[in-house]
Design an enzyme around this catalytic site. Structure first.
Site, mmCIF file in Angstrom:
data_model
loop_
_atom_site.group_PDB
_atom_site.id
_atom_site.type_symbol
_atom_site.label_atom_id
_atom_site.label_comp_id
_atom_site.label_asym_id
_atom_site.label_seq_id
_atom_site.Cartn_x
_atom_site.Cartn_y
_atom_site.Cartn_z
ATOM 1 N N CYS A 131 0.822 -1.214 0.000
ATOM 2 C CA CYS A 131 0.000 0.000 0.000
ATOM 3 C C CYS A 131 0.845 1.248 0.000
ATOM 4 O O CYS A 131 1.961 1.264 0.501
ATOM 5 C CB CYS A 131 -0.828 0.062 1.266
ATOM 6 S SG CYS A 131 -1.997 -1.240 1.436
ATOM 7 N N ARG A 153 5.083 0.049 -6.168
ATOM 8 C CA ARG A 153 5.069 -0.826 -4.997
ATOM 9 C C ARG A 153 4.082 -1.980 -5.164
ATOM 10 O O ARG A 153 4.114 -2.923 -4.373
ATOM 11 C CB ARG A 153 4.701 -0.021 -3.749
ATOM 12 C CG ARG A 153 5.735 1.032 -3.399
ATOM 13 C CD ARG A 153 5.150 2.104 -2.516
ATOM 14 N NE ARG A 153 4.818 1.615 -1.206
ATOM 15 C CZ ARG A 153 5.546 1.843 -0.118
ATOM 16 N NH1 ARG A 153 6.655 2.530 -0.201
ATOM 17 N NH2 ARG A 153 5.179 1.384 1.051
ATOM 18 N N TRP A 206 -3.000 -2.705 -1.420
ATOM 19 C CA TRP A 206 -2.608 -4.070 -1.774
ATOM 20 C C TRP A 206 -3.260 -4.932 -0.691
ATOM 21 O O TRP A 206 -2.831 -4.936 0.453
ATOM 22 C CB TRP A 206 -1.088 -4.206 -1.766
ATOM 23 C CG TRP A 206 -0.588 -5.525 -2.261
ATOM 24 C CD1 TRP A 206 -0.438 -5.915 -3.554
ATOM 25 C CD2 TRP A 206 -0.135 -6.621 -1.457
ATOM 26 N NE1 TRP A 206 0.075 -7.189 -3.603
ATOM 27 C CE2 TRP A 206 0.269 -7.644 -2.335
ATOM 28 C CE3 TRP A 206 -0.035 -6.841 -0.084
ATOM 29 C CZ2 TRP A 206 0.764 -8.867 -1.891
ATOM 30 C CZ3 TRP A 206 0.462 -8.053 0.368
ATOM 31 C CH2 TRP A 206 0.852 -9.058 -0.543
ATOM 32 N N ASN A 265 -1.814 1.757 6.069
ATOM 33 C CA ASN A 265 -0.929 0.683 5.589
ATOM 34 C C ASN A 265 -0.642 -0.219 6.769
ATOM 35 O O ASN A 265 -0.328 0.291 7.848
ATOM 36 C CB ASN A 265 0.425 1.230 5.116
ATOM 37 C CG ASN A 265 0.324 1.920 3.782
ATOM 38 O OD1 ASN A 265 -0.746 1.967 3.185
ATOM 39 N ND2 ASN A 265 1.434 2.462 3.339
ATOM 40 N N GLY A 266 -0.691 -1.517 6.561
ATOM 41 C CA GLY A 266 -0.353 -2.441 7.640
ATOM 42 C C GLY A 266 -1.482 -3.418 7.909
ATOM 43 O O GLY A 266 -2.377 -3.608 7.072
ATOM 44 N N GLU A 321 17.901 -17.073 -8.743
ATOM 45 C CA GLU A 321 17.451 -15.710 -9.030
ATOM 46 C C GLU A 321 16.898 -15.611 -10.459
ATOM 47 O O GLU A 321 15.882 -14.955 -10.700
ATOM 48 C CB GLU A 321 18.610 -14.738 -8.797
ATOM 49 C CG GLU A 321 18.339 -13.295 -9.147
ATOM 50 C CD GLU A 321 17.181 -12.661 -8.391
ATOM 51 O OE1 GLU A 321 16.663 -13.260 -7.430
ATOM 52 O OE2 GLU A 321 16.749 -11.569 -8.799
ATOM 53 N N LYS A 349 13.121 -14.459 -11.429
ATOM 54 C CA LYS A 349 12.798 -13.368 -12.374
ATOM 55 C C LYS A 349 11.784 -13.854 -13.399
ATOM 56 O O LYS A 349 10.815 -13.183 -13.682
ATOM 57 C CB LYS A 349 14.038 -12.886 -13.125
ATOM 58 C CG LYS A 349 15.030 -11.983 -12.431
ATOM 59 C CD LYS A 349 14.513 -10.699 -11.894
ATOM 60 C CE LYS A 349 14.011 -10.959 -10.527
ATOM 61 N NZ LYS A 349 14.322 -10.332 -9.397
ATOM 62 N N GLU A 372 8.326 -14.390 -11.824
ATOM 63 C CA GLU A 372 7.707 -13.138 -11.366
ATOM 64 C C GLU A 372 7.052 -12.368 -12.506
ATOM 65 O O GLU A 372 5.955 -11.844 -12.348
ATOM 66 C CB GLU A 372 8.770 -12.197 -10.758
ATOM 67 C CG GLU A 372 9.151 -12.503 -9.334
ATOM 68 C CD GLU A 372 10.233 -11.562 -8.822
ATOM 69 O OE1 GLU A 372 10.099 -11.085 -7.693
ATOM 70 O OE2 GLU A 372 11.221 -11.289 -9.545
ATOM 71 N N HIS A 408 18.676 -36.645 -9.042
ATOM 72 C CA HIS A 408 17.948 -37.103 -7.859
ATOM 73 C C HIS A 408 16.467 -36.756 -7.932
ATOM 74 O O HIS A 408 15.786 -36.730 -6.907
ATOM 75 C CB HIS A 408 18.590 -36.508 -6.596
ATOM 76 C CG HIS A 408 20.017 -36.920 -6.420
ATOM 77 N ND1 HIS A 408 20.371 -38.204 -6.062
ATOM 78 C CD2 HIS A 408 21.174 -36.251 -6.615
ATOM 79 C CE1 HIS A 408 21.688 -38.293 -6.026
ATOM 80 N NE2 HIS A 408 22.206 -37.130 -6.357
ATOM 81 N N LYS A 448 6.147 -4.234 -4.271
ATOM 82 C CA LYS A 448 7.570 -3.904 -4.286
ATOM 83 C C LYS A 448 8.182 -4.021 -2.888
ATOM 84 O O LYS A 448 8.958 -4.900 -2.623
ATOM 85 C CB LYS A 448 7.762 -2.502 -4.854
ATOM 86 C CG LYS A 448 9.223 -2.054 -4.924
ATOM 87 C CD LYS A 448 10.001 -2.853 -5.949
ATOM 88 C CE LYS A 448 11.462 -2.504 -5.998
ATOM 89 N NZ LYS A 448 12.230 -3.493 -6.740
HETATM 90 N N1 HGA Z 1 -4.847 -4.281 5.843
HETATM 91 C C1 HGA Z 1 -5.234 -3.215 4.974
HETATM 92 C C2 HGA Z 1 -4.024 -2.509 4.391
HETATM 93 C C3 HGA Z 1 -3.162 -3.461 3.607
HETATM 94 C C4 HGA Z 1 -1.732 -3.007 3.339
HETATM 95 O O1 HGA Z 1 -1.099 -2.245 4.068
HETATM 96 N N2 HGA Z 1 -1.109 -3.548 2.297
HETATM 97 O O2 HGA Z 1 0.198 -3.221 2.012
HETATM 98 C C5 HGA Z 1 -6.159 -3.711 3.875
HETATM 99 O O3 HGA Z 1 -6.210 -4.918 3.561
HETATM 100 O O4 HGA Z 1 -6.863 -2.880 3.311
#
Ligand code: HGA
Length: 611
Positions: A2, A27, A75, A100-101, A483, A487, A490, A506, A606
């Site tokens: 986020c 990000r 996110w 965020n969090g 790596e 890549k 991803e 093996h 990111k």
């Molecule tokens: N938990 C919150 C924010 C998610 C977040 O920080 N993502 O990086 C949500 O799900 O909206």
């Protein structure tokens, strides 16, 4: 992950907030939203699932404007990616918040708030915060007190920005476990989860510390501790310019960043090497003494940085004779590791805000390591601030989600660490002069390898219709195979695995057929003959081999099923860095041919600031 941008100004903030979100797009996110206090003091919000561009068009169409506002890219961690779950979240039409969090006790809070009459319009953990703040305000607290009162109820990690209709002259913010900075202007001030978001409006920043609460008005910024006691925080001048995060002539940030590697490596080495030795004080003023005491090394990292750590293990054990363990941070943090005597704890992270790596560092500090060293690309990050010793990789901002220049500069930094650890006990089978000479050859060597872009693009065509790929390497090139496969998966979404080439027989040999391209990295080293024998095992079973090999190596077996691309000779220690570049280009060109979103691959973020 986020992104947060917010501000209070005299001018209209709509375009500044949208531009801030654009600068955070790298990000990774799934939805975006914005809230502004309108001139008539109403909170007006707009959210969209998908790209910031869709939000930009919507806010323009709806005519949002205002000089106090918050914006967010989400996110999802709790609740699906959807417009309803996108931030900002509101409590009634009074309070708006971005977060965020992760709030770990959100279910408990949600039940209590529901019982008290709140209705919820999202499935997120975030929404409980905004209702808790509104409740505090209903009890007579102002916005700042309400935020502080609410933080005491929260378990988990957050960076928060909050505004309310009743106080159109104030923006409040808090940080605990997720990054947040304040951008200082003249008569206007901003918050953001990453300085990059605010570079068009300011270069002056306050980096909030754990537990800080901040209050922004047009006239100034005040920072408080968790008890609302005023605290002083230094102002940092960022050296980044607004165009440091622009794509220029390149089609994608990833391609730009691949081609920036010679410069990024030169910048990382600059000031750390004299004519024939390393300048150990580059690690911090106590480095010489602390590193001289080291008898073992524990490296902890995630993703690409973990691969850098795995490569360093080969170097540190081979050339320093020191035991070295490497572990992914999300495992390390929940183990009870046995700490060897005089062991150095090394954390590696591009952003320095990787939640698992940061938690591992904090745990390590309780465990009796001789010192902690951060290898990191962001000077202002939590990892850097909380480590005893620091070696910054001067890669410059990395925007592509798939890491490229951050990885190779981490490897260069780890070679500097190798030299620093070897200083007091002597390097085995190599000396510092040789190490320095090899490091100095790196930028030029990488320039030459990048000239192979076109043949690698042509080679990529063979991968476009494949579902799977195998990558092989031996010794310190095995992590480079890992790596390379990371890549490819991803950004092209092709399932790719890497194996130490000797491990093929093996199990994975069973997968080999004409639909399974096998990529191998083959520098001219002591394991070359062993590797060649392993490649023959693949060819004998009809596998298609794509080998990046030293130009001096005679892979005489070229022909049916065997494509060799010759690379300029690279010396032993720097070969893992050199051989990374063609694998990055291969993944890039396969992704472009497949038409995927190269810079923002699906589902990925990111800087991974949540657990
Ligand atoms: N938990 C919150 C924010 C998610 C977040 O920080 N993502 O990086 C949500 O799900 O909206």
């Amino acid at each position: 992950m986020c992104g947060i941008v917010g501000g209070i100004a005299q001018r209209d903030l709509r375009e500044i907030l949208i531009e801030g979100l654009r600068r955070l797009e790298y990000r990774g996110y799934d939805s975006a939203g914005l809230v502004l206090i309108q001139p008539d003091q109403r909170l007006q919000r707009c959210r969209r699932l998908g790209k910031v561009q869709a939000l930009a068009e919507a806010v323009a169409a709806e005519g949002l404007s205002g000089s106090l506002g918050l914006a967010h890219t989400r996110w999802a961690t709790h609740g699906a990616p959807s417009e309803q779950n996108a931030h900002p979240h509101l409590s009634g039409d009074q309070v708006a918040l971005v977060h965020n969090g992760i709030i770990e006790n959100y279910q408990e809070l949600r039940s209590a708030q529901r019982a008290a009459g709140h209705s919820f319009s999202s499935e997120t953990d975030t929404e409980v915060i905004v209702h808790a703040i509104a409740d505090q305000m209903d009890q007579g607290h102002d916005l700042l007190q309400a935020l502080q009162g609410t933080l005491g109820q929260l378990k988990g990690a957050y960076a928060l920005g909050v505004i309310c209709q009743a106080e159109p002259e104030r923006l409040v913010a808090a940080r605990h476990g997720s990054p947040l900075v304040i951008g200082l202007g003249f008569g206007e001030h901003f918050i953001a989860s990453d300085m990059a978001a605010l570079l068009p409006v300011t270069q002056r920043f306050i980096i909030l510390e754990e537990g800080d609460i901040a209050e922004l008005s047009r006239d100034g910024v005040k920072v408080y501790d968790a008890e609302l006691r005023p605290v002083e925080r230094p102002v940092h001048e960022s050296r980044l310019s607004a165009d440091a995060v622009e794509r220029g002539e390149y089609r994608h940030f990833m391609l730009k960043e691949i081609h920036e590697q010679p410069r990024a490596l030169a910048d990382t080495l600059e000031g750390r090497l004299s004519a024939d030795c390393l300048l150990i004080s580059a690690f911090g003023y106590a480095a010489e003494e602390l590193l001289g005491r080291v008898r073992a090394v524990q490296i902890v990292a995630c993703g690409t940085s973990y691969h850098a750590g795995l490569t360093a293990r080969y170097w540190i054990e081979r050339y320093c004779g020191l035991p070295c363990s490497v572990e992914v941070a999300s495992e390390f943090r929940y183990r009870q590791p046995v700490v060897l005597a005089d062991c150095l704890f090394v954390s590696i992270s591009q952003s320095g805000e990787t939640a698992d790596t940061l938690a591992a560092l904090r745990q390590a500090k309780q465990l009796g390591y001789v010192a902690s060293l951060a290898i990191c690309n962001v000077a202002e990050s939590a990892l850097v601030r909380e480590s005893d010793l620091v070696l910054l990789t001067h890669a410059g901002p990395e925007i592509g989600v798939a890491s490229t220049k951050a990885f190779t500069t981490q490897l260069a930094a780890l070679l500097l660490l190798l030299g620093a650890l070897g200083r007091s006990r002597g390097l085995i089978g190599c000396d510092e002069i040789e190490l320095v000479a090899q490091l100095r050859s790196l930028p030029g060597l990488c320039e030459r390898i990048l000239q192979l872009d076109e043949p690698i693009r042509a080679l990529a065509e063979a991968f476009v219709d494949k579902q799977h790929a195998l990558f092989l390497g031996r010794g310190s090139l095995y992590p480079i195979a890992l790596e390379g496969s990371l890549k490819l998966k991803e950004i092209s979404y092709i399932h790719a695995e890497a194996y130490p080439a000797g491990e093929l027989k093996h199990g994975p040999l069973a997968l080999i057929d004409e639909d399974m391209p096998v990529v191998a990295v083959a520098p001219n080293n002591a394991l070359l003959d062993k590797l060649k024998a392993n490649l023959e095992e693949v060819r004998a079973r009809g596998g298609q081999l794509y080998v990046f090999a030293d130009e001096a190596v005679c892979l005489s077996e070229t022909g049916e099923g065997y494509t060799v691309l010759a690379l300029p000779h690279s010396a032993q220690l720097v070969a893992p860095i050199a051989y990374t570049l063609p694998l990055q280009l291969l993944a890039y060109h396969v992704a472009v041919l497949k038409g995927t979103d190269v810079d923002q691959p699906r589902n990925l973020a990111k800087s991974v600031t949540v657990e």
